[in-house]
Design a protein around this motif. Structure first.
Motif, PDB file in Angstrom:
ATOM      1  N   CYS A 112       0.826  -1.205   0.000  1.00 30.16           N
ATOM      2  CA  CYS A 112       0.000   0.000   0.000  1.00 30.16           C
ATOM      3  C   CYS A 112       0.865   1.262   0.000  1.00 30.16           C
ATOM      4  CB  CYS A 112      -0.923  -0.020   1.211  1.00 30.16           C
ATOM      5  SG  CYS A 112      -1.840   1.508   1.468  1.00 30.16           S
ATOM      6  N   LEU A 113       1.857   1.293   0.867  1.00 31.81           N
ATOM      7  CA  LEU A 113       2.715   2.474   0.964  1.00 31.81           C
ATOM      8  C   LEU A 113       3.545   2.661  -0.300  1.00 31.81           C
ATOM      9  CD1 LEU A 113       3.761   2.173   4.710  1.00 31.81           C
ATOM     10  CD2 LEU A 113       1.962   3.609   3.711  1.00 31.81           C
ATOM     11  N   GLU A 114       3.967   1.555  -0.926  1.00 29.68           N
ATOM     12  CA  GLU A 114       4.695   1.652  -2.196  1.00 29.68           C
ATOM     13  C   GLU A 114       3.778   2.198  -3.296  1.00 29.68           C
ATOM     14  OE1 GLU A 114       7.455   1.705  -5.166  1.00 29.68           O
ATOM     15  OE2 GLU A 114       7.816   1.485  -3.006  1.00 29.68           O
ATOM     16  N   LEU A 115       2.530   1.717  -3.353  1.00 29.63           N
ATOM     17  CA  LEU A 115       1.589   2.227  -4.352  1.00 29.63           C
ATOM     18  C   LEU A 115       1.316   3.711  -4.122  1.00 29.63           C
ATOM     19  CD1 LEU A 115      -0.254   1.895  -6.765  1.00 29.63           C
ATOM     20  CD2 LEU A 115      -2.012   0.979  -5.228  1.00 29.63           C
ATOM     21  N   ARG A 116       1.220   4.111  -2.871  1.00 29.34           N
ATOM     22  CA  ARG A 116       1.002   5.531  -2.550  1.00 29.34           C
ATOM     23  C   ARG A 116       2.151   6.388  -3.095  1.00 29.34           C
ATOM     24  NH1 ARG A 116      -1.120   7.051   3.376  1.00 29.34           N
ATOM     25  NH2 ARG A 116       0.432   8.635   3.744  1.00 29.34           N
ATOM     26  N   LYS A 117       3.398   5.895  -2.952  1.00 31.34           N
ATOM     27  CA  LYS A 117       4.551   6.615  -3.510  1.00 31.34           C
ATOM     28  C   LYS A 117       4.430   6.727  -5.029  1.00 31.34           C
ATOM     29  CE  LYS A 117       7.844   4.427  -0.839  1.00 31.34           C
ATOM     30  NZ  LYS A 117       9.190   3.861  -0.682  1.00 31.34           N
ATOM     31  N   ARG A 118       4.037   5.620  -5.655  1.00 27.90           N
ATOM     32  CA  ARG A 118       3.924   5.619  -7.121  1.00 27.90           C
ATOM     33  C   ARG A 118       2.802   6.542  -7.597  1.00 27.90           C
ATOM     34  NH1 ARG A 118       5.198  -0.589  -9.035  1.00 27.90           N
ATOM     35  NH2 ARG A 118       7.043  -0.875  -7.732  1.00 27.90           N
ATOM     36  N   LEU A 119       1.715   6.619  -6.846  1.00 27.27           N
ATOM     37  CA  LEU A 119       0.631   7.542  -7.201  1.00 27.27           C
ATOM     38  C   LEU A 119       1.100   8.988  -7.084  1.00 27.27           C
ATOM     39  CD1 LEU A 119      -2.472   5.833  -5.558  1.00 27.27           C
ATOM     40  CD2 LEU A 119      -1.908   5.951  -7.998  1.00 27.27           C
ATOM     41  N   THR A 120       1.928   9.279  -6.102  1.00 29.33           N
ATOM     42  CA  THR A 120       2.485  10.620  -5.953  1.00 29.33           C
ATOM     43  C   THR A 120       3.357  10.960  -7.155  1.00 29.33           C
ATOM     44  OG1 THR A 120       2.414  10.441  -3.551  1.00 29.33           O
ATOM     45  CG2 THR A 120       3.880  12.114  -4.460  1.00 29.33           C
ATOM     46  N   LEU A 121       4.127   9.982  -7.644  1.00 33.90           N
ATOM     47  CA  LEU A 121       4.931  10.203  -8.851  1.00 33.90           C
ATOM     48  C   LEU A 121       4.036  10.459 -10.065  1.00 33.90           C
ATOM     49  CD1 LEU A 121       7.700   7.490  -8.380  1.00 33.90           C
ATOM     50  CD2 LEU A 121       7.954   9.967  -8.138  1.00 33.90           C
ATOM     51  N   LEU A 122       2.923   9.712 -10.165  1.00 34.74           N
ATOM     52  CA  LEU A 122       1.984   9.947 -11.276  1.00 34.74           C
ATOM     53  C   LEU A 122       1.343  11.328 -11.168  1.00 34.74           C
ATOM     54  CD1 LEU A 122       0.195   6.494 -11.699  1.00 34.74           C
ATOM     55  CD2 LEU A 122       1.950   7.518 -13.164  1.00 34.74           C
ATOM     56  N   ASP A 123       1.022  11.760  -9.940  1.00 35.84           N
ATOM     57  CA  ASP A 123       0.488  13.119  -9.747  1.00 35.84           C
ATOM     58  C   ASP A 123       1.448  14.150 -10.325  1.00 35.84           C
ATOM     59  OD1 ASP A 123      -1.796  12.296  -8.336  1.00 35.84           O
ATOM     60  OD2 ASP A 123      -0.821  12.492  -6.383  1.00 35.84           O
ATOM     61  N   ALA A 124       2.729  13.995 -10.006  1.00 36.19           N
ATOM     62  CA  ALA A 124       3.738  14.940 -10.485  1.00 36.19           C
ATOM     63  C   ALA A 124       3.860  14.888 -12.003  1.00 36.19           C
ATOM     64  CB  ALA A 124       5.080  14.648  -9.829  1.00 36.19           C
ATOM     65  N   LEU A 125       3.811  13.691 -12.572  1.00 43.13           N
ATOM     66  CA  LEU A 125       3.912  13.540 -14.017  1.00 43.13           C
ATOM     67  C   LEU A 125       2.723  14.198 -14.719  1.00 43.13           C
ATOM     68  CD1 LEU A 125       5.410  12.305 -16.441  1.00 43.13           C
ATOM     69  CD2 LEU A 125       4.079  10.233 -16.085  1.00 43.13           C
ATOM     70  N   ILE A 126       1.529  14.013 -14.177  1.00 46.22           N
ATOM     71  CA  ILE A 126       0.327  14.595 -14.771  1.00 46.22           C
ATOM     72  C   ILE A 126       0.373  16.115 -14.728  1.00 46.22           C
ATOM     73  CG2 ILE A 126      -2.178  14.863 -14.446  1.00 46.22           C
ATOM     74  CD1 ILE A 126      -2.151  11.894 -13.486  1.00 46.22           C
ATOM     75  N   GLU A 127       0.891  16.666 -13.642  1.00 42.96           N
ATOM     76  CA  GLU A 127       0.939  18.122 -13.484  1.00 42.96           C
ATOM     77  C   GLU A 127       2.120  18.753 -14.213  1.00 42.96           C
ATOM     78  OE1 GLU A 127       0.753  18.853  -9.299  1.00 42.96           O
ATOM     79  OE2 GLU A 127      -1.291  18.102  -9.152  1.00 42.96           O
ATOM     80  N   ASP A 128       3.058  17.929 -14.704  1.00 41.70           N
ATOM     81  CA  ASP A 128       4.245  18.420 -15.388  1.00 41.70           C
ATOM     82  C   ASP A 128       3.847  19.115 -16.684  1.00 41.70           C
ATOM     83  OD1 ASP A 128       6.704  18.893 -16.510  1.00 41.70           O
ATOM     84  OD2 ASP A 128       7.401  16.825 -16.389  1.00 41.70           O
ATOM     85  N   ASN A 129       4.369  20.289 -16.886  1.00 42.40           N
ATOM     86  CA  ASN A 129       4.047  21.061 -18.094  1.00 42.40           C
ATOM     87  C   ASN A 129       4.585  20.412 -19.361  1.00 42.40           C
ATOM     88  OD1 ASN A 129       2.660  23.026 -16.691  1.00 42.40           O
ATOM     89  ND2 ASN A 129       4.509  24.239 -16.318  1.00 42.40           N
ATOM     90  N   ASP A 130       5.607  19.558 -19.232  1.00 40.31           N
ATOM     91  CA  ASP A 130       6.171  18.884 -20.404  1.00 40.31           C
ATOM     92  C   ASP A 130       5.333  17.681 -20.829  1.00 40.31           C
ATOM     93  OD1 ASP A 130       8.261  20.671 -20.515  1.00 40.31           O
ATOM     94  OD2 ASP A 130       9.557  19.439 -19.244  1.00 40.31           O
ATOM     95  N   PHE A 131       4.361  17.316 -20.008  1.00 34.78           N
ATOM     96  CA  PHE A 131       3.516  16.166 -20.304  1.00 34.78           C
ATOM     97  C   PHE A 131       2.539  16.574 -21.405  1.00 34.78           C
ATOM     98  CE2 PHE A 131       0.019  13.159 -19.371  1.00 34.78           C
ATOM     99  CZ  PHE A 131       0.751  11.982 -19.359  1.00 34.78           C
ATOM    100  N   SER A 132       2.598  15.919 -22.526  1.00 41.47           N
ATOM    101  CA  SER A 132       1.780  16.273 -23.688  1.00 41.47           C
ATOM    102  C   SER A 132       0.296  16.025 -23.421  1.00 41.47           C
ATOM    103  CB  SER A 132       2.228  15.436 -24.893  1.00 41.47           C
ATOM    104  OG  SER A 132       1.323  15.568 -25.949  1.00 41.47           O
ATOM    105  N   GLN A 133      -0.535  16.895 -23.937  1.00 35.39           N
ATOM    106  CA  GLN A 133      -1.982  16.726 -23.801  1.00 35.39           C
ATOM    107  C   GLN A 133      -2.466  15.450 -24.462  1.00 35.39           C
ATOM    108  OE1 GLN A 133      -3.978  18.284 -21.931  1.00 35.39           O
ATOM    109  NE2 GLN A 133      -2.764  20.061 -21.379  1.00 35.39           N
ATOM    110  N   SER A 134      -1.713  14.953 -25.445  1.00 33.70           N
ATOM    111  CA  SER A 134      -2.117  13.722 -26.117  1.00 33.70           C
ATOM    112  C   SER A 134      -1.632  12.472 -25.388  1.00 33.70           C
ATOM    113  CB  SER A 134      -1.613  13.718 -27.565  1.00 33.70           C
ATOM    114  OG  SER A 134      -0.198  13.734 -27.567  1.00 33.70           O
ATOM    115  N   ASP A 135      -0.691  12.621 -24.446  1.00 31.26           N
ATOM    116  CA  ASP A 135      -0.194  11.483 -23.672  1.00 31.26           C
ATOM    117  C   ASP A 135      -1.257  11.013 -22.685  1.00 31.26           C
ATOM    118  OD1 ASP A 135       2.243  11.562 -24.945  1.00 31.26           O
ATOM    119  OD2 ASP A 135       3.216  12.730 -23.368  1.00 31.26           O
ATOM    120  N   THR A 136      -1.284   9.717 -22.442  1.00 31.16           N
ATOM    121  CA  THR A 136      -2.229   9.140 -21.486  1.00 31.16           C
ATOM    122  C   THR A 136      -1.479   8.188 -20.565  1.00 31.16           C
ATOM    123  OG1 THR A 136      -4.029   9.236 -23.087  1.00 31.16           O
ATOM    124  CG2 THR A 136      -4.328   7.756 -21.227  1.00 31.16           C
ATOM    125  N   ILE A 137      -1.780   8.280 -19.281  1.00 30.30           N
ATOM    126  CA  ILE A 137      -1.253   7.330 -18.301  1.00 30.30           C
ATOM    127  C   ILE A 137      -2.321   6.272 -18.111  1.00 30.30           C
ATOM    128  CG2 ILE A 137      -0.631   6.991 -15.881  1.00 30.30           C
ATOM    129  CD1 ILE A 137       0.489   9.842 -15.927  1.00 30.30           C
TER     130      ILE A 137
END
Length: 192
Positions: A112-137
């Motif tokens: 659970c705690l490992e998944l929580r860390k990975r979700l935090t990384l996905l949050d950062a990736l989604i909010e990253d300005n370099d993340f293309s609008q056409s990209d999908t996680i």
């Protein structure tokens, strides 16, 4: 038990997405058993002697001690009149090729705690300005039982509505098109 904490599996997903605290989902055995008179021993079971009605232990933790709960730490043999073995289950990722290397099980507090860390990384990736609008996680949850369904729904809420789209209740009807959640289940219906 080998672990210091009892994990209430039906609420594990809530801890993962931040809707519950560690002590709500995984209280220590000492706090959970306080006032019950139940003796708790944090140990590995080395063997059971059916002829002499004894369990042989290798104590492993400090366990903590309260005035209401007796904690056995130095006992290597525990006698019994009646024995109940309720050890639970372990996940075997070896049965699915590639799962050990690439999948994250969701069955323990550490998972659970490992998944929580990975979700935090996905949050950062989604909010990253370099993340293309056409990209999908794409997040895939294998298992359509209670935990899998709850986990999929809560990850969707966290990533699509929560932090990933500006967050909070004001964006409740707005979804983040950068995230796609998929659930795989071998039954004909979820929760089967």
């Amino acid at each position: 038990d080998k672990k210091e904490r009892f994990t209430f599996l039906p609420l594990l997903y809530e801890l993962c997405v931040g809707d519950a605290t560690l002590d709500e989902v995984a209280p220590t055995y000492t706090s959970l058993l306080k006032g019950t008179g139940i003796e708790f021993c944090q140990a590995d079971v080395q063997g059971i002697d059916l002829d002499s009605d004894a369990v042989y232990l290798n104590p492993i933790g400090s366990g903590g001690q309260s005035s209401d709960t007796t904690t056995t730490q130095t006992t290597n043999k525990m006698d019994y009149d009646s024995l109940i073995v309720a050890t639970g289950a372990d996940i075997n990722l070896k049965a699915i090729p590639g799962a050990e290397e690439f999948a994250l099980p969701f069955y323990t507090l550490d998972n659970c705690l490992e998944l929580r860390k990975r979700l935090t990384l996905l949050d950062a990736l989604i909010e990253d300005n370099d993340f293309s609008q056409s990209d999908t996680i794409e997040v895939v949850v294998v298992g359509g039982g209670y935990s899998g369904v709850e986990l999929a729904l809560n990850i969707q809420e966290r990533l699509q509505v929560g932090k990933g789209s500006g967050g909070g209740d004001q964006n409740q009807n707005q979804t983040n098109k950068k995230v796609k959640i998929k659930m795989i289940h071998r039954g004909e219906e979820e929760l089967q």
